[in-house]
Design an enzyme around this catalytic site. Structure first.
Site, PDB file in Angstrom:
ATOM      1  N   ASP A  26       0.796  -1.251   0.000  1.00 25.50           N
ATOM      2  CA  ASP A  26       0.000   0.000   0.000  1.00 25.50           C
ATOM      3  C   ASP A  26       0.821   1.289   0.000  1.00 25.50           C
ATOM      4  OD1 ASP A  26      -1.923  -1.936   0.208  1.00 25.50           O
ATOM      5  OD2 ASP A  26      -2.723  -1.292   2.131  1.00 25.50           O
ATOM      6  N   LYS A 131      -6.645  -4.943  -3.180  1.00 24.93           N
ATOM      7  CA  LYS A 131      -7.299  -5.566  -2.017  1.00 24.93           C
ATOM      8  C   LYS A 131      -8.331  -4.606  -1.421  1.00 24.93           C
ATOM      9  CE  LYS A 131      -3.546  -4.338   1.205  1.00 24.93           C
ATOM     10  NZ  LYS A 131      -4.297  -3.570   2.178  1.00 24.93           N
ATOM     11  N   LYS A 134      -7.757  -4.849   4.751  1.00 23.00           N
ATOM     12  CA  LYS A 134      -6.444  -4.520   5.290  1.00 23.00           C
ATOM     13  C   LYS A 134      -5.438  -5.624   4.962  1.00 23.00           C
ATOM     14  CE  LYS A 134      -8.279  -0.825   7.037  1.00 23.00           C
ATOM     15  NZ  LYS A 134      -8.259   0.362   6.145  1.00 23.00           N
ATOM     16  N   VAL A 159       3.105   0.263   4.330  1.00 24.68           N
ATOM     17  CA  VAL A 159       2.367   0.988   5.381  1.00 24.68           C
ATOM     18  C   VAL A 159       0.946   0.446   5.513  1.00 24.68           C
ATOM     19  CG1 VAL A 159       3.721   3.085   5.041  1.00 24.68           C
ATOM     20  CG2 VAL A 159       1.614   2.794   3.726  1.00 24.68           C
ATOM     21  N   CYS A 164      -2.210  -2.583   7.799  1.00 26.14           N
ATOM     22  CA  CYS A 164      -2.167  -3.500   6.646  1.00 26.14           C
ATOM     23  C   CYS A 164      -0.949  -4.423   6.640  1.00 26.14           C
ATOM     24  CB  CYS A 164      -2.269  -2.706   5.350  1.00 26.14           C
ATOM     25  SG  CYS A 164      -3.923  -2.015   5.140  1.00 26.14           S
ATOM     26  N   GLN A 204       8.144 -13.910  21.993  1.00 18.50           N
ATOM     27  CA  GLN A 204       7.847 -15.331  22.168  1.00 18.50           C
ATOM     28  C   GLN A 204       8.590 -16.201  21.140  1.00 18.50           C
ATOM     29  OE1 GLN A 204       3.484 -15.957  23.295  1.00 18.50           O
ATOM     30  NE2 GLN A 204       3.394 -13.941  22.299  1.00 18.50           N
TER      31      GLN A 204
HETATM   32  C1  C5J Z   1      -3.136   0.483   5.572  1.00 16.91           C
HETATM   33  C2  C5J Z   1      -4.909   1.658   6.703  1.00 16.91           C
HETATM   34  N1  C5J Z   1      -2.631   0.303   4.370  1.00 16.91           N
HETATM   35  N2  C5J Z   1      -4.137   2.065   7.688  1.00 16.91           N
HETATM   36  N3  C5J Z   1      -4.419   0.950   5.646  1.00 16.91           N
HETATM   37  O1  C5J Z   1      -2.487   0.272   6.564  1.00 16.91           O
HETATM   38  O2  C5J Z   1      -6.091   1.934   6.706  1.00 16.91           O
END
Ligand code: C5J
Length: 225
Positions: A26, A131, A134, A159, A164, A204
């Site tokens: 993204d 997509k 997320k 990001v 995501c 863990q």
């Molecule tokens: C992503 C969001 N890409 N934060 N989307 O993290 O809504």
């Protein structure tokens, strides 16, 4: 290169480069530029932009090493038929998904804001996964593409770290993929969430996988790891 071996937490990450994919999540104008979806939720996009240079370096090294590179984009059909009402109304945004913003309709496929930023633009042969959610596996053909290529290990960047990237990491982990997350190739609007999300990966004994950084990965891809 017959083996990729990267210094990482909680211990070295080893993979077969022929069975390893870089997934860039993204890196769209809607998240990293002012006037997009992220900003419409009240966020300052500056912290996200710090991931751009490390991802660019990683992308160049991955391409040179012949790794499969996959890009994802979060967004919806222009008629919004794949947009759950819960997602549309969450947070009561003044200007939300599907509404007109400075970069076109927010988080809608084909609009300027939906595009991956120029410096990380996909090239021919690199799959782009659109997509609606997320996670990059939900309602997409990502799993099929990875299985067709016999991919076993994923390097994740993009990001935002805790949304995501983490959702995709968790989906991938449950599907049996070995996952490495890049600490400087991911970013959040909230630095504390970024740190916490990375800590969750390696806790863990590496419950979700491994964390390393772009310098270690690039060195390994160049055979200096
Ligand atoms: C992503 C969001 N890409 N934060 N989307 O993290 O809504």
């Amino acid at each position: 290169m017959t083996r990729l071996s990267i210094g990482a937490e909680p211990y070295r990450f080893n993979s077969d480069p022929a069975r390893t994919a870089l997934i860039i999540i993204d890196m769209q104008r809607d998240f990293v530029e002012p006037g997009g979806f992220g900003a419409s939720l009240g966020n300052d996009v500056t912290p996200l932009r710090r991931a751009i240079a490390p991802i660019a370096a990683t992308l160049a090294a991955a391409r040179a090493a012949g790794l499969l590179v996959i890009h994802t984009r979060e967004g919806h059909r222009p008629d919004l038929s794949d947009l759950p009402i819960a997602k549309k109304t969450r947070g009561h945004p003044v200007c939300g998904i599907g509404d007109a913003g400075p970069m076109g309709r927010i988080l809608v496929r084909g609009e300027p804001g939906h595009a991956i930023i120029d410096s990380l633009a996909p090239i021919d042969g690199e799959p782009v996964i659109d997509k609606p959610g997320k996670g990059a596996f939900y309602a997409t053909d990502l799993d099929t593409i990875l299985r067709q290529r016999n991919i076993a290990s994923l390097i994740l960047c993009g990001v935002t770290t805790e949304v995501c990237v983490h959702t995709t990491l968790r989906e991938a982990n449950d599907r049996g993929f070995e996952c490495l997350v890049l600490s400087d190739g991911t970013a959040s609007y909230f630095p504390q969430f970024h740190e916490a999300a990375l800590a969750m990966v390696t806790a863990q004994g590496g419950i979700f996988g491994w964390v390393s950084d772009s310098a270690a990965l690039v060195a390994a891809l160049q055979g200096d790891g």
